[in-house]
Design a protein around this motif. Sequence first.
Motif, PDB file in Angstrom:
ATOM      1  N   THR A  48      85.165 121.389  55.520  1.00 49.23           N
ATOM      2  CA  THR A  48      85.079 120.327  54.525  1.00 49.23           C
ATOM      3  C   THR A  48      85.465 118.960  55.084  1.00 49.23           C
ATOM      4  O   THR A  48      84.710 118.013  54.979  1.00 49.23           O
ATOM      5  CB  THR A  48      85.968 120.665  53.312  1.00 49.23           C
ATOM      6  OG1 THR A  48      87.185 121.212  53.803  1.00 49.23           O
ATOM      7  CG2 THR A  48      85.278 121.694  52.432  1.00 49.23           C
ATOM      8  N   THR A  49      86.646 118.837  55.698  1.00 49.71           N
ATOM      9  CA  THR A  49      86.987 117.544  56.307  1.00 49.71           C
ATOM     10  C   THR A  49      87.122 117.661  57.808  1.00 49.71           C
ATOM     11  O   THR A  49      87.267 116.677  58.498  1.00 49.71           O
ATOM     12  CB  THR A  49      88.320 116.983  55.750  1.00 49.71           C
ATOM     13  OG1 THR A  49      89.298 118.014  55.824  1.00 49.71           O
ATOM     14  CG2 THR A  49      88.171 116.499  54.338  1.00 49.71           C
ATOM     15  N   GLY A  50      87.130 118.874  58.341  1.00 49.59           N
ATOM     16  CA  GLY A  50      87.218 119.056  59.784  1.00 49.59           C
ATOM     17  C   GLY A  50      85.843 118.779  60.340  1.00 49.59           C
ATOM     18  O   GLY A  50      84.875 119.439  60.026  1.00 49.59           O
ATOM     19  N   VAL A  51      85.772 117.770  61.162  1.00 54.86           N
ATOM     20  CA  VAL A  51      84.522 117.088  61.375  1.00 54.86           C
ATOM     21  C   VAL A  51      83.617 117.724  62.414  1.00 54.86           C
ATOM     22  O   VAL A  51      82.425 117.783  62.234  1.00 54.86           O
ATOM     23  CB  VAL A  51      84.804 115.610  61.696  1.00 54.86           C
ATOM     24  CG1 VAL A  51      84.597 114.763  60.485  1.00 54.86           C
ATOM     25  CG2 VAL A  51      86.230 115.444  62.173  1.00 54.86           C
ATOM     26  N   GLY A  52      84.182 118.209  63.503  1.00 56.72           N
ATOM     27  CA  GLY A  52      83.325 118.748  64.565  1.00 56.72           C
ATOM     28  C   GLY A  52      82.585 119.982  64.111  1.00 56.72           C
ATOM     29  O   GLY A  52      81.629 120.411  64.738  1.00 56.72           O
ATOM     30  N   SER A  55      87.481 116.471  65.489  1.00 57.44           N
ATOM     31  CA  SER A  55      87.768 117.897  65.558  1.00 57.44           C
ATOM     32  C   SER A  55      87.242 118.486  66.855  1.00 57.44           C
ATOM     33  O   SER A  55      87.881 119.321  67.486  1.00 57.44           O
ATOM     34  CB  SER A  55      87.130 118.583  64.354  1.00 57.44           C
ATOM     35  OG  SER A  55      87.094 119.954  64.541  1.00 57.44           O
ATOM     36  N   ALA A  56      86.071 118.019  67.267  1.00 58.87           N
ATOM     37  CA  ALA A  56      85.493 118.505  68.518  1.00 58.87           C
ATOM     38  C   ALA A  56      86.424 118.187  69.676  1.00 58.87           C
ATOM     39  O   ALA A  56      86.632 119.013  70.559  1.00 58.87           O
ATOM     40  CB  ALA A  56      84.127 117.865  68.737  1.00 58.87           C
ATOM     41  N   VAL A  72      98.639 123.805  69.212  1.00 56.20           N
ATOM     42  CA  VAL A  72      97.942 122.515  69.245  1.00 56.20           C
ATOM     43  C   VAL A  72      97.679 122.151  67.783  1.00 56.20           C
ATOM     44  O   VAL A  72      96.918 122.820  67.097  1.00 56.20           O
ATOM     45  CB  VAL A  72      96.620 122.595  70.035  1.00 56.20           C
ATOM     46  CG1 VAL A  72      95.887 121.257  69.989  1.00 56.20           C
ATOM     47  CG2 VAL A  72      96.896 123.008  71.476  1.00 56.20           C
ATOM     48  N   SER A  73      98.375 121.128  67.314  1.00 56.48           N
ATOM     49  CA  SER A  73      98.328 120.797  65.888  1.00 56.48           C
ATOM     50  C   SER A  73      97.683 119.452  65.651  1.00 56.48           C
ATOM     51  O   SER A  73      98.241 118.413  65.980  1.00 56.48           O
ATOM     52  CB  SER A  73      99.749 120.781  65.316  1.00 56.48           C
ATOM     53  OG  SER A  73      99.738 120.335  63.981  1.00 56.48           O
ATOM     54  N   SER A  74      96.491 119.471  65.078  1.00 56.07           N
ATOM     55  CA  SER A  74      95.875 118.231  64.610  1.00 56.07           C
ATOM     56  C   SER A  74      96.588 117.809  63.327  1.00 56.07           C
ATOM     57  O   SER A  74      97.467 118.509  62.847  1.00 56.07           O
ATOM     58  CB  SER A  74      94.400 118.453  64.306  1.00 56.07           C
ATOM     59  OG  SER A  74      93.740 118.941  65.432  1.00 56.07           O
ATOM     60  N   GLY A  75      96.171 116.692  62.762  1.00 56.53           N
ATOM     61  CA  GLY A  75      96.639 116.358  61.430  1.00 56.53           C
ATOM     62  C   GLY A  75      97.476 115.111  61.282  1.00 56.53           C
ATOM     63  O   GLY A  75      97.811 114.727  60.167  1.00 56.53           O
ATOM     64  N   ALA A  76      97.820 114.426  62.382  1.00 53.30           N
ATOM     65  CA  ALA A  76      98.653 113.226  62.243  1.00 53.30           C
ATOM     66  C   ALA A  76      97.926 112.133  61.451  1.00 53.30           C
ATOM     67  O   ALA A  76      98.492 111.539  60.531  1.00 53.30           O
ATOM     68  CB  ALA A  76      99.056 112.693  63.619  1.00 53.30           C
ATOM     69  N   SER A 113      92.710 119.713  61.511  1.00 51.37           N
ATOM     70  CA  SER A 113      93.182 118.707  60.575  1.00 51.37           C
ATOM     71  C   SER A 113      92.990 119.107  59.110  1.00 51.37           C
ATOM     72  O   SER A 113      93.903 119.010  58.288  1.00 51.37           O
ATOM     73  CB  SER A 113      92.391 117.435  60.867  1.00 51.37           C
ATOM     74  OG  SER A 113      93.119 116.333  60.485  1.00 51.37           O
ATOM     75  N   SER A 114      91.771 119.578  58.796  1.00 48.53           N
ATOM     76  CA  SER A 114      91.491 119.881  57.383  1.00 48.53           C
ATOM     77  C   SER A 114      92.336 121.052  56.900  1.00 48.53           C
ATOM     78  O   SER A 114      92.735 121.119  55.742  1.00 48.53           O
ATOM     79  CB  SER A 114      90.010 120.189  57.188  1.00 48.53           C
ATOM     80  OG  SER A 114      89.611 121.259  58.002  1.00 48.53           O
ATOM     81  N   THR A 115      92.636 121.973  57.814  1.00 41.84           N
ATOM     82  CA  THR A 115      93.431 123.150  57.460  1.00 41.84           C
ATOM     83  C   THR A 115      94.880 122.765  57.195  1.00 41.84           C
ATOM     84  O   THR A 115      95.503 123.213  56.229  1.00 41.84           O
ATOM     85  CB  THR A 115      93.364 124.181  58.614  1.00 41.84           C
ATOM     86  OG1 THR A 115      91.992 124.383  58.966  1.00 41.84           O
ATOM     87  CG2 THR A 115      93.970 125.503  58.214  1.00 41.84           C
ATOM     88  N   ILE A 116      95.414 121.895  58.053  1.00 44.50           N
ATOM     89  CA  ILE A 116      96.846 121.588  57.967  1.00 44.50           C
ATOM     90  C   ILE A 116      97.165 120.602  56.838  1.00 44.50           C
ATOM     91  O   ILE A 116      98.307 120.511  56.385  1.00 44.50           O
ATOM     92  CB  ILE A 116      97.357 121.085  59.335  1.00 44.50           C
ATOM     93  CG1 ILE A 116      98.789 121.529  59.547  1.00 44.50           C
ATOM     94  CG2 ILE A 116      97.243 119.585  59.483  1.00 44.50           C
ATOM     95  CD1 ILE A 116      99.223 121.544  60.969  1.00 44.50           C
TER      96      ILE A 116
END
Length: 274
Positions: free
Chosen positions: A219-223, A167-168, A68-72, A30-33
Amino acid sequence: EMNKMTPEQATQNTEKESFNIQKIVVKIGSSTITEGGTHREPLNISLIEDIARQVSILHKNGVEVVIVSSGAVACGRNLLRLKEQNTVDRQMEAAYGQPYLMRAWIDAFAKEGVKAAQFLITQKDLSRAKMPLAIAVKYGIPIINENDSVSIEEMKKFEETEGEQNSADNDESAKLIAYTAKADTLLLLTDQLGVMDANGNLVENGHTIDETQLTGKSTTGVGGIQSKIRVAKLTATRLNIHTLIAGAKTPDVILSVARGKYRGKATSFLVSSK
């Protein structure tokens, strides 16, 4: 002119055709995208386009790729600017963020002349996804995300842990998807260069890592990096899938992994040669 090529260029030219892998799952956090995302442009479009460019080269050379794309949710957060109070707010963010995220992927792949597909799943659906995924990779690039606008379980976990879980869970999903898709390689892309030791140097052999000594979080990617290491070790040792953790912004990182030339560019968890 031909003989003015450096040996490296010469090998690169021939290598374009053959890669060391057959099927790879690439997971982007998520934080990357959404890095640098704003209300007007909630996503890191240049990164999405760069990943699409690399993945398209693989696809055109017969390597099967699943993203597999996080970030929605993070994308929707940028779009809606809600003061997040509860699960429903996050579901709204996912509902608005997901189509936006998919449009970015579709546009990025369209530039490369490649089609992208959407798979919205919860972990319960995975067994049923095996056959559609096996077929989808022939036509283009399946892009998978958790169905966060309706998947209450994910959101509840997110609340209980104030986001630590998200993220985990996506790393965990990427592991299960790699297994379901019968991938030989899983690449977890992060906003760090890979797993770094106490001196800030890249750890190349993931199996040597002692998780208790790590404190780094994205930074914001939590796991954080711990969950990635745990998932990577399990994926390599139990599922026999070569797993790597690498920086999304490392130039041509996906192609380097596919060529088997990831030394100095990734933390690698090789399958144990029992």
